[in-house]
Write a protein that holds these residues in place. Structure first.
Motif, PDB file in Angstrom:
ATOM      1  N   ASP A  35       0.306   5.055  -7.338  1.00  0.00           N
ATOM      2  CA  ASP A  35       1.435   4.598  -6.805  1.00  0.00           C
ATOM      3  C   ASP A  35       1.212   5.276  -5.545  1.00  0.00           C
ATOM      4  O   ASP A  35       1.452   6.521  -5.118  1.00  0.00           O
ATOM      5  N   ILE A  36       1.369   4.462  -4.277  1.00  0.00           N
ATOM      6  CA  ILE A  36       1.111   4.914  -2.881  1.00  0.00           C
ATOM      7  C   ILE A  36       2.368   5.391  -2.172  1.00  0.00           C
ATOM      8  O   ILE A  36       2.631   6.203  -1.492  1.00  0.00           O
ATOM      9  N   ASP A  37       3.661   4.842  -2.903  1.00  0.00           N
ATOM     10  CA  ASP A  37       4.837   5.251  -2.210  1.00  0.00           C
ATOM     11  C   ASP A  37       5.233   6.618  -2.114  1.00  0.00           C
ATOM     12  O   ASP A  37       5.511   6.833  -0.939  1.00  0.00           O
ATOM     13  N   PHE A  88      -4.941   8.358  -2.651  1.00  0.00           N
ATOM     14  CA  PHE A  88      -6.409   8.761  -2.854  1.00  0.00           C
ATOM     15  C   PHE A  88      -6.459   9.865  -3.699  1.00  0.00           C
ATOM     16  O   PHE A  88      -7.627   9.782  -4.415  1.00  0.00           O
ATOM     17  N   ALA A  89      -5.893  10.939  -3.187  1.00  0.00           N
ATOM     18  CA  ALA A  89      -6.367  12.248  -4.080  1.00  0.00           C
ATOM     19  C   ALA A  89      -5.752  12.087  -5.678  1.00  0.00           C
ATOM     20  O   ALA A  89      -6.588  12.640  -6.426  1.00  0.00           O
ATOM     21  N   ALA A  90      -4.936  11.547  -5.764  1.00  0.00           N
ATOM     22  CA  ALA A  90      -4.631  11.150  -7.255  1.00  0.00           C
ATOM     23  C   ALA A  90      -5.460  10.521  -7.795  1.00  0.00           C
ATOM     24  O   ALA A  90      -5.687  10.743  -9.193  1.00  0.00           O
ATOM     25  N   PHE A 127       2.056  -0.890  -1.941  1.00  0.00           N
ATOM     26  CA  PHE A 127       1.778  -0.661  -0.463  1.00  0.00           C
ATOM     27  C   PHE A 127       2.762  -1.259   0.491  1.00  0.00           C
ATOM     28  O   PHE A 127       3.013  -2.711   0.211  1.00  0.00           O
ATOM     29  N   ARG A 128       2.991  -0.667   1.533  1.00  0.00           N
ATOM     30  CA  ARG A 128       3.794  -1.294   2.554  1.00  0.00           C
ATOM     31  C   ARG A 128       2.936  -1.396   3.847  1.00  0.00           C
ATOM     32  O   ARG A 128       2.370  -0.024   4.516  1.00  0.00           O
ATOM     33  N   GLY A 129       2.944  -2.344   4.620  1.00  0.00           N
ATOM     34  CA  GLY A 129       2.190  -2.317   5.788  1.00  0.00           C
ATOM     35  C   GLY A 129       0.926  -3.197   6.100  1.00  0.00           C
ATOM     36  O   GLY A 129       0.717  -4.041   5.164  1.00  0.00           O
ATOM     37  N   ASP A 130       0.123  -2.984   6.995  1.00  0.00           N
ATOM     38  CA  ASP A 130      -0.978  -3.747   7.292  1.00  0.00           C
ATOM     39  C   ASP A 130      -2.374  -3.101   6.325  1.00  0.00           C
ATOM     40  O   ASP A 130      -2.727  -2.009   6.541  1.00  0.00           O
ATOM     41  N   ILE A 131      -2.781  -3.938   5.588  1.00  0.00           N
ATOM     42  CA  ILE A 131      -3.658  -3.370   4.521  1.00  0.00           C
ATOM     43  C   ILE A 131      -4.757  -3.072   5.296  1.00  0.00           C
ATOM     44  O   ILE A 131      -5.918  -2.343   4.712  1.00  0.00           O
ATOM     45  N   THR A 132      -5.330  -3.495   6.381  1.00  0.00           N
ATOM     46  CA  THR A 132      -6.548  -3.469   7.100  1.00  0.00           C
ATOM     47  C   THR A 132      -6.611  -1.776   7.480  1.00  0.00           C
ATOM     48  O   THR A 132      -7.692  -1.306   7.720  1.00  0.00           O
ATOM     49  N   ILE A 133      -5.425  -1.171   7.742  1.00  0.00           N
ATOM     50  CA  ILE A 133      -5.474   0.186   7.842  1.00  0.00           C
ATOM     51  C   ILE A 133      -5.691   1.158   6.761  1.00  0.00           C
ATOM     52  O   ILE A 133      -6.574   1.893   6.789  1.00  0.00           O
ATOM     53  N   VAL A 158      -1.454  -3.804  -4.646  1.00  0.00           N
ATOM     54  CA  VAL A 158      -0.566  -4.514  -4.959  1.00  0.00           C
ATOM     55  C   VAL A 158       0.780  -4.136  -3.677  1.00  0.00           C
ATOM     56  O   VAL A 158       0.893  -2.933  -3.914  1.00  0.00           O
ATOM     57  N   PRO A 159       1.186  -5.192  -2.957  1.00  0.00           N
ATOM     58  CA  PRO A 159       2.315  -4.696  -2.040  1.00  0.00           C
ATOM     59  C   PRO A 159       3.698  -4.275  -2.727  1.00  0.00           C
ATOM     60  O   PRO A 159       3.876  -4.709  -3.703  1.00  0.00           O
ATOM     61  N   TYR A 160       4.284  -3.661  -1.987  1.00  0.00           N
ATOM     62  CA  TYR A 160       5.799  -3.238  -2.402  1.00  0.00           C
ATOM     63  C   TYR A 160       6.588  -4.764  -2.464  1.00  0.00           C
ATOM     64  O   TYR A 160       6.431  -5.402  -1.414  1.00  0.00           O
ATOM     65  N   MET A 161       7.247  -4.752  -3.658  1.00  0.00           N
ATOM     66  CA  MET A 161       7.738  -6.412  -3.492  1.00  0.00           C
ATOM     67  C   MET A 161       9.457  -5.835  -3.854  1.00  0.00           C
ATOM     68  O   MET A 161       9.839  -5.240  -4.485  1.00  0.00           O
TER      69      MET A 161
END
Length: 377
Positions: free
Chosen positions: A41-43, A48-50, A74-80, A100-103
């Motif tokens: 969960d990136i929120d 990355f560490a997890a 994930f929220r935002g521009d995936i290219t970042i 998977v984007p935040y929905m």
């Protein structure tokens, strides 16, 4: 038989202090010979560490069982994110199957993690207070009510938060006796009794229903043993048995009194999952069909009723009549905003499924499904 069985873990698979007794994460995967997808969960940050830390804390055979990584919410521009994904793959030796984007979907929450408990109270014609018991369970029973525009439903943990609601609901609980003691010590019991004595409506579901009776007895020590006095709003006693009742049911309201007289004959569906037997059932709330037989359920006394049935508010017809009973008692016009909860939930899960499918490398996942434990990176 099923084409696919998904085994969801609980917590982190890298709780190394608990690993020797693990039966729900990698331990279960080993027993089932199941390939694993590790999801982070990136929120909250630190995904990355997890993911890296989890992989590296596992034994080598467990690491081999992990076939891919997924990042969720994930929220935002995936290219970042892409440079980090590439480095994560290099460090772990595992492919990132997708992000998977935040929905914005309305899904049932886990009991202890729900934001619904602290959600700001909205304005509504019908004010419903659900007691937030320390061991609350199956609180999703009330999501259909919360979605109605006419209803303001909020969860109450302190006596100072109760206010003057139109209805108080005592929900299900994983520990009826302890939560009943808490209710007494918190001062909420006295306020509920005062509310009921002045004609206020009170509803109890499952453990909440048991609390509404005169006495709860635990002769087998299911919840520690002993007897505890109930609220005394319903003329019945509950005895905890050693066997738990688990079954799907359908029912029809048999006796409806007070402001809920309009519920007479209303049909509903749901399920039972409880340890206790409550009797005598002098004036049952409903008649249930379960396991090929019929039998009474719940009790009613004026504006107070209880039932063992979870999911009782899922059918739009029942919920609409329930809310309209309260509106009518306040001299207000009836409402027609109840949702068919089964259809609504299915639509929400369809949105989620489509979003997940679009975000993941499904061809890769299908390969894992086809090859199973023998799949090699």
């Amino acid at each position: 038989n099923y084409d696919v069985i998904v085994i969801e873990g609980a917590g982190s698979p890298a709780e190394i202090n608990l690993k020797q007794d693990d039966i729900v994460n990698m331990g279960m995967a080993k027993r089932a010979k199941a390939p694993v997808l590790l999801c982070g969960d990136i929120d909250p940050g630190g995904v990355f560490a997890a993911l890296y830390g989890t992989v590296k804390l596992l034994d080598s055979d467990e690491q081999e069982r992990i076939k891919g990584l997924i990042i969720n919410k994930f929220r935002g521009d995936i290219t970042i994110l892409e440079p980090g994904l590439k480095q994560l793959e290099e460090l772990t030796g595992k492919p990132v199957v997708g992000v998977v984007p935040y929905m914005d979907v309305d899904l049932d929450d886990e009991d202890s993690l729900s934001e619904r408990f602290t959600r700001k109270k909205k304005a509504g014609l019908v004010d419903i207070a659900v007691i937030r018991l320390p061991h609350i369970s199956n609180f999703t029973d009330f999501n259909p009510l919360q979605r109605m525009e006419a209803v303001s439903l909020h969860y109450v943990r302190k006596a100072s938060e109760l206010g003057r609601p139109d209805l108080i609901i005592l929900p299900g609980t994983k520990n009826t006796i302890e939560d009943l003691k808490w209710l007494r010590e918190s001062g909420l019991e006295a306020l509920i009794l005062r509310h009921a004595s002045s004609g206020g409506a009170v509803v109890g579901i499952c453990g909440g229903y048991q609390m509404l009776g005169k006495l709860i007895s635990d002769p087998y020590g299911v919840e520690g043993g002993g007897d505890v006095r109930g609220l005394g709003l319903l003329e019945a006693d509950t005895v905890f048995e050693q066997e738990k009742s688990r079954t799907r049911v359908s029912g029809r309201v048999l006796n409806a009194e007070g402001i809920f007289s309009g519920l007479a004959g209303a049909e509903f569906e749901g399920y039972e999952i409880h340890m206790g037997i409550t009797k005598p059932i002098v004036k049952p709330f409903s008649m249930l069909s379960k396991d090929g037989a019929e039998g009474p359920d719940g009790l009613v006394s004026g504006n107070v009723w209880g039932s063992y049935v979870h999911g009782i508010f899922d059918k739009a017809g029942f919920t609409q009549r329930f809310v309209n009973c309260i509106l009518k008692s306040k001299g207000l016009d009836e409402d027609s905003g109840a949702l068919d909860w089964a259809q609504y939930k299915q639509a929400q899960y369809d949105i989620l499924a489509e979003g997940v499918r679009n975000a993941l490398d499904m061809s890769f996942i299908y390969r894992i499904l086809e090859e199973g434990d023998s799949f090699a990176l």
